[in-house]
Design a protein around this motif. Structure first.
Motif, PDB file in Angstrom:
ATOM      1  N   GLU A  42      37.516 -20.230  89.869  1.00 53.57           N
ATOM      2  CA  GLU A  42      36.415 -21.182  90.027  1.00 53.57           C
ATOM      3  C   GLU A  42      36.115 -21.935  88.735  1.00 53.57           C
ATOM      4  O   GLU A  42      35.362 -22.906  88.746  1.00 53.57           O
ATOM      5  N   ARG A  43      36.707 -21.499  87.623  1.00 53.02           N
ATOM      6  CA  ARG A  43      36.533 -22.231  86.362  1.00 53.02           C
ATOM      7  C   ARG A  43      37.389 -23.486  86.324  1.00 53.02           C
ATOM      8  O   ARG A  43      37.216 -24.335  85.458  1.00 53.02           O
ATOM      9  N   LEU A  44      38.321 -23.616  87.246  1.00 58.55           N
ATOM     10  CA  LEU A  44      39.152 -24.818  87.325  1.00 58.55           C
ATOM     11  C   LEU A  44      38.324 -25.913  87.972  1.00 58.55           C
ATOM     12  O   LEU A  44      37.980 -25.840  89.146  1.00 58.55           O
ATOM     13  N   GLU A  45      37.982 -26.928  87.186  1.00 61.91           N
ATOM     14  CA  GLU A  45      37.131 -28.002  87.703  1.00 61.91           C
ATOM     15  C   GLU A  45      37.988 -29.129  88.275  1.00 61.91           C
ATOM     16  O   GLU A  45      39.065 -29.434  87.769  1.00 61.91           O
ATOM     17  N   THR A  46      37.498 -29.728  89.344  1.00 58.45           N
ATOM     18  CA  THR A  46      38.191 -30.857  89.963  1.00 58.45           C
ATOM     19  C   THR A  46      38.112 -32.054  89.030  1.00 58.45           C
ATOM     20  O   THR A  46      37.077 -32.321  88.424  1.00 58.45           O
ATOM     21  N   LEU A  47      39.206 -32.766  88.937  1.00 58.32           N
ATOM     22  CA  LEU A  47      39.313 -33.896  88.027  1.00 58.32           C
ATOM     23  C   LEU A  47      39.686 -35.126  88.839  1.00 58.32           C
ATOM     24  O   LEU A  47      40.720 -35.140  89.504  1.00 58.32           O
ATOM     25  N   ALA A  48      38.855 -36.145  88.814  1.00 55.84           N
ATOM     26  CA  ALA A  48      39.085 -37.341  89.626  1.00 55.84           C
ATOM     27  C   ALA A  48      40.104 -38.279  89.005  1.00 55.84           C
ATOM     28  O   ALA A  48      40.982 -38.798  89.688  1.00 55.84           O
ATOM     29  N   GLN A  49      40.002 -38.504  87.704  1.00 51.45           N
ATOM     30  CA  GLN A  49      40.944 -39.419  87.066  1.00 51.45           C
ATOM     31  C   GLN A  49      40.982 -39.181  85.570  1.00 51.45           C
ATOM     32  O   GLN A  49      40.104 -38.553  85.005  1.00 51.45           O
ATOM     33  N   LEU A  50      42.031 -39.704  84.973  1.00 53.45           N
ATOM     34  CA  LEU A  50      42.210 -39.697  83.525  1.00 53.45           C
ATOM     35  C   LEU A  50      42.821 -41.031  83.134  1.00 53.45           C
ATOM     36  O   LEU A  50      43.475 -41.672  83.963  1.00 53.45           O
ATOM     37  N   PRO A  51      42.669 -41.441  81.893  1.00 55.51           N
ATOM     38  CA  PRO A  51      43.377 -42.651  81.445  1.00 55.51           C
ATOM     39  C   PRO A  51      44.889 -42.409  81.551  1.00 55.51           C
ATOM     40  O   PRO A  51      45.338 -41.262  81.546  1.00 55.51           O
ATOM     41  N   PRO A  52      45.670 -43.466  81.627  1.00 61.07           N
ATOM     42  CA  PRO A  52      47.130 -43.283  81.661  1.00 61.07           C
ATOM     43  C   PRO A  52      47.591 -42.486  80.437  1.00 61.07           C
ATOM     44  O   PRO A  52      47.011 -42.611  79.358  1.00 61.07           O
ATOM     45  N   LEU A 148      48.372 -31.688  87.002  1.00 62.04           N
ATOM     46  CA  LEU A 148      48.716 -32.971  87.618  1.00 62.04           C
ATOM     47  C   LEU A 148      49.484 -32.702  88.902  1.00 62.04           C
ATOM     48  O   LEU A 148      50.274 -31.762  88.967  1.00 62.04           O
ATOM     49  N   ASP A 149      49.285 -33.541  89.911  1.00 56.30           N
ATOM     50  CA  ASP A 149      50.049 -33.383  91.148  1.00 56.30           C
ATOM     51  C   ASP A 149      51.469 -33.915  90.935  1.00 56.30           C
ATOM     52  O   ASP A 149      51.843 -34.327  89.837  1.00 56.30           O
ATOM     53  N   ALA A 150      52.275 -33.927  92.002  1.00 59.21           N
ATOM     54  CA  ALA A 150      53.679 -34.333  91.893  1.00 59.21           C
ATOM     55  C   ALA A 150      53.836 -35.806  91.491  1.00 59.21           C
ATOM     56  O   ALA A 150      54.866 -36.200  90.962  1.00 59.21           O
ATOM     57  N   PRO A 154      45.784 -36.565  88.077  1.00 58.65           N
ATOM     58  CA  PRO A 154      45.023 -35.361  87.725  1.00 58.65           C
ATOM     59  C   PRO A 154      44.377 -34.707  88.942  1.00 58.65           C
ATOM     60  O   PRO A 154      43.872 -35.393  89.835  1.00 58.65           O
ATOM     61  N   LEU A 155      44.421 -33.378  88.955  1.00 55.83           N
ATOM     62  CA  LEU A 155      43.795 -32.599  90.022  1.00 55.83           C
ATOM     63  C   LEU A 155      42.703 -31.675  89.477  1.00 55.83           C
ATOM     64  O   LEU A 155      41.576 -31.702  89.937  1.00 55.83           O
TER      65      LEU A 155
END
Length: 185
Positions: A42-52, A148-150, A154-155
């Motif tokens: 549960e410490r893994l936080e969802t990440l919507a986006q990151l800069p390239p 990161l997904d395939a 970012p996930l």
């Protein structure tokens, strides 16, 4: 004027107050490892986006297209980073669709190579001596790991050390890495 008898009474009353407060504290708050402690996953936080990713990281990710990637920001001088590295390597090796890229933050290449040689691990390495990659992705804590997904979007992210062997962590990584996401436009 200082009254030693009055000061002594205050200390006794403060001690009694502390004991009374501890006696009435909810049991779940006073016991380490209580049932309210969330699993490490549960410490893994969802990440919507990151800069390239900056060029150095982009070059490392390119041959891994089609695989989910754990990008681990670490340093040889960071003890929690050193502690978790073998578990990260083990996780990446045990999951066929998962790769590991390590970003050595503000570290010397010879120290990084020595660490990998001593621990018989050889993950893909991006040197970040000037902290270009870590600053671009706003990494302020070591270790920090991004999943990161395939398609290399970012996930998840975890800041700080985590038990990569824990079932809740492995399940969350496996689930997120294999989930299908709608491509971004």
């Amino acid at each position: 004027m200082f009254d030693p008898h009055c000061a002594g009474r205050r200390r006794v009353l403060a001690s009694i107050g502390g004991l009374v407060a501890a006696a009435f504290a909810p049991p779940a708050l006073s016991l380490p490892g209580n049932s309210r402690t969330p699993p490490p996953g549960e410490r893994l936080e969802t990440l919507a986006q990151l800069p390239p990713p900056p060029p150095a990281l982009r070059r490392a990710l390119e041959p891994l297209r089609g695989k989910a990637v754990l990008v681990n920001f670490w340093a040889t001088w960071c003890e929690p980073c050193r502690t978790e590295m073998p578990a990260l390597v083990s996780l990446a090796e045990s999951e066929p669709g998962l790769a590991l890229v390590t970003v050595a933050v503000a570290d010397r290449t010879d120290e990084v190579r020595r660490f990998f040689d001593e621990h018989l691990v050889d993950p893909l390495l991006v040197n970040d001596p000037e902290q270009v990659v870590s600053r671009t992705w706003d990494v302020r804590y070591l270790p920090t790991t991004v999943l990161l997904d395939a398609a290399h979007q970012p996930l998840l992210r975890v800041r700080g050390e985590i038990d990569w062997h824990h079932d809740s962590v492995r399940t969350r990584i496996r689930s997120a890495a294999t989930s299908l996401r709608t491509p971004r436009t």
